[in-house]
Motif scaffolding. Structure first.
Motif, PDB file in Angstrom:
ATOM      1  N   GLU A  43       1.001  -1.382   0.003  1.00  0.00           N
ATOM      2  CA  GLU A  43       0.277   0.234   0.258  1.00  0.00           C
ATOM      3  C   GLU A  43       1.028   1.435  -0.126  1.00  0.00           C
ATOM      4  OE1 GLU A  43      -3.007   0.054  -0.079  1.00  0.00           O
ATOM      5  OE2 GLU A  43      -3.723  -1.679   0.084  1.00  0.00           O
ATOM      6  N   VAL A  44       1.256   2.356  -0.989  1.00  0.00           N
ATOM      7  CA  VAL A  44       0.975   3.445  -1.145  1.00  0.00           C
ATOM      8  C   VAL A  44       0.485   4.811  -1.086  1.00  0.00           C
ATOM      9  CG1 VAL A  44       3.073   2.553  -3.070  1.00  0.00           C
ATOM     10  CG2 VAL A  44       0.923   3.120  -3.588  1.00  0.00           C
ATOM     11  N   LEU A  98       8.471   9.824   2.570  1.00  0.00           N
ATOM     12  CA  LEU A  98       6.598  10.177   2.528  1.00  0.00           C
ATOM     13  C   LEU A  98       5.808  10.781   2.852  1.00  0.00           C
ATOM     14  CD1 LEU A  98       4.634   7.949   5.317  1.00  0.00           C
ATOM     15  CD2 LEU A  98       5.092   9.748   5.460  1.00  0.00           C
ATOM     16  N   LEU A  99       5.274  11.369   2.171  1.00  0.00           N
ATOM     17  CA  LEU A  99       4.809  13.131   2.607  1.00  0.00           C
ATOM     18  C   LEU A  99       2.837  12.452   3.051  1.00  0.00           C
ATOM     19  CD1 LEU A  99       4.368  15.781   2.356  1.00  0.00           C
ATOM     20  CD2 LEU A  99       3.069  15.377   0.302  1.00  0.00           C
ATOM     21  N   ILE A 121      -0.988  13.587  -6.242  1.00  0.00           N
ATOM     22  CA  ILE A 121      -0.768  11.883  -6.057  1.00  0.00           C
ATOM     23  C   ILE A 121      -0.578  11.028  -7.601  1.00  0.00           C
ATOM     24  CG2 ILE A 121      -3.378  10.315  -5.945  1.00  0.00           C
ATOM     25  CD1 ILE A 121      -4.885  11.983  -4.544  1.00  0.00           C
ATOM     26  N   ASN A 122      -0.955  11.860  -8.794  1.00  0.00           N
ATOM     27  CA  ASN A 122      -0.717  10.274  -9.842  1.00  0.00           C
ATOM     28  C   ASN A 122       0.882  10.553 -10.020  1.00  0.00           C
ATOM     29  OD1 ASN A 122      -2.956  10.592 -10.635  1.00  0.00           O
ATOM     30  ND2 ASN A 122      -2.776  12.436 -12.384  1.00  0.00           N
ATOM     31  N   THR A 129       5.948   7.520  -4.033  1.00  0.00           N
ATOM     32  CA  THR A 129       6.228   8.612  -2.428  1.00  0.00           C
ATOM     33  C   THR A 129       4.944   8.174  -1.745  1.00  0.00           C
ATOM     34  OG1 THR A 129       7.278  11.354  -3.641  1.00  0.00           O
ATOM     35  CG2 THR A 129       5.474  10.850  -1.441  1.00  0.00           C
ATOM     36  N   ARG A 130       5.124   7.394  -0.725  1.00  0.00           N
ATOM     37  CA  ARG A 130       3.966   6.911  -0.113  1.00  0.00           C
ATOM     38  C   ARG A 130       3.281   8.365   0.786  1.00  0.00           C
ATOM     39  NH1 ARG A 130       4.782   1.454   2.963  1.00  0.00           N
ATOM     40  NH2 ARG A 130       5.484   0.767   1.013  1.00  0.00           N
ATOM     41  N   LEU A 131       1.990   8.353   0.162  1.00  0.00           N
ATOM     42  CA  LEU A 131       0.850   9.047   0.942  1.00  0.00           C
ATOM     43  C   LEU A 131      -0.071   9.197   2.324  1.00  0.00           C
ATOM     44  CD1 LEU A 131      -0.276  11.599  -3.099  1.00  0.00           C
ATOM     45  CD2 LEU A 131       1.497  11.858  -0.886  1.00  0.00           C
ATOM     46  N   LEU A 132      -0.229   9.824   2.758  1.00  0.00           N
ATOM     47  CA  LEU A 132      -0.791   9.753   4.405  1.00  0.00           C
ATOM     48  C   LEU A 132      -1.126  10.875   4.049  1.00  0.00           C
ATOM     49  CD1 LEU A 132      -2.592   8.670   6.070  1.00  0.00           C
ATOM     50  CD2 LEU A 132      -0.176   9.226   8.315  1.00  0.00           C
TER      51      LEU A 132
END
Length: 245
Positions: A43-44, A98-99, A121-122, A129-132
């Motif tokens: 999961e990213v 990670l961001l 996001i794209n 890059t992992r996004l939270l």
């Protein structure tokens, strides 16, 4: 963080996964988010939402702490504050390990921000890059459709407010992390007379801890009462007659 936006944004030292007390049934959420932040798993992207005082900011900052400890480059963007700086706040963010983007709902109604988040996001997918994302609600239908669908690409979790017993656990756990123990009477006294939300309770506990160290006294109910007399407690957070927890 890009040099042009080197603002005074700091992670709280105590905002870690170890210090987080989840609501009932949400242990898997914390374990999964910890693994995600450490670069583990496929999961990213994660989307975590909930009402005020459910721990969104704590988890966003905890993820950044964990990512940094795992050797990943990371950034924490509180969009509640960064919205005033325009979409340039997102420049150069794709490509980090990670961001964490806190309070996404503060900006997604703005067309320019919506399109910039969509592009981010794209780009993050392309660059690994992992996004939270955190927000107070799930993305509503009014959000730009392409952005809404992408915000929900990964796991989506709703945080719940802590019940009274869980707040007691939070107080006990926070005291233990600070190196002292609280008896049941002291915990219940703090819960009865202190702020009725995690952030305020932890701040009050910190005041009690510091006062006890200065006075070289054990933390007891009479001592807490003395500290409370010198603290301006926000009465809007005190226990109502029929608390809605």
């Amino acid at each position: 963080m890009p040099d042009q936006l080197a603002l005074n944004v700091h992670l709280r030292a105590d905002a870690t996964f170890a210090a987080f007390v989840p609501a009932a049934g949400q242990d898997d959420l914390v374990a999964g988010l910890r693994a995600f932040a450490g670069g583990i798993g496929s999961e990213v992207q994660w989307y975590v939402w909930g009402a005020a005082q459910t721990g969104k900011t704590h988890l966003a900052q905890a993820a950044c702490h964990a990512a940094a400890q795992a050797g990943l480059s990371t950034a924490y963007l509180p969009l509640r504050e960064f919205s005033a700086y325009g979409v340039e706040a997102l420049d150069g963010m794709a490509g980090l390990g990670l961001l964490a983007l806190d309070d996404a709902d503060r900006v997604w109604a703005d067309t320019a921000w919506a399109h910039s988040l969509f592009a981010l996001i794209n780009a993050a997918r392309e660059q690994g890059t992992r996004l939270l994302f955190t927000a107070s609600v799930r993305p509503p239908d009014e959000v730009l459709p392409d952005l809404r669908s992408r915000l929900l690409w990964g796991p989506v979790y709703q945080l719940q407010r802590l019940t009274d017993p869980e707040l007691e656990t939070l107080i006990q756990h926070a005291a233990t992390l600070r190196g002292f123990a609280l008896g049941d009477s002291e915990v219940q006294y703090l819960l009865r007379h202190g702020p009725r939300e995690p952030r305020g309770l932890i701040a009050l506990l910190e005041r009690v801890d510091q006062a006890s160290l200065r006075a070289k006294r054990k933390v007891t109910v009479p001592f807490i009462r003395t500290v409370l007399e010198t603290v301006d407690v926000d009465t809007s957070t005190l226990r109502p007659v029929n608390p809605d927890v």
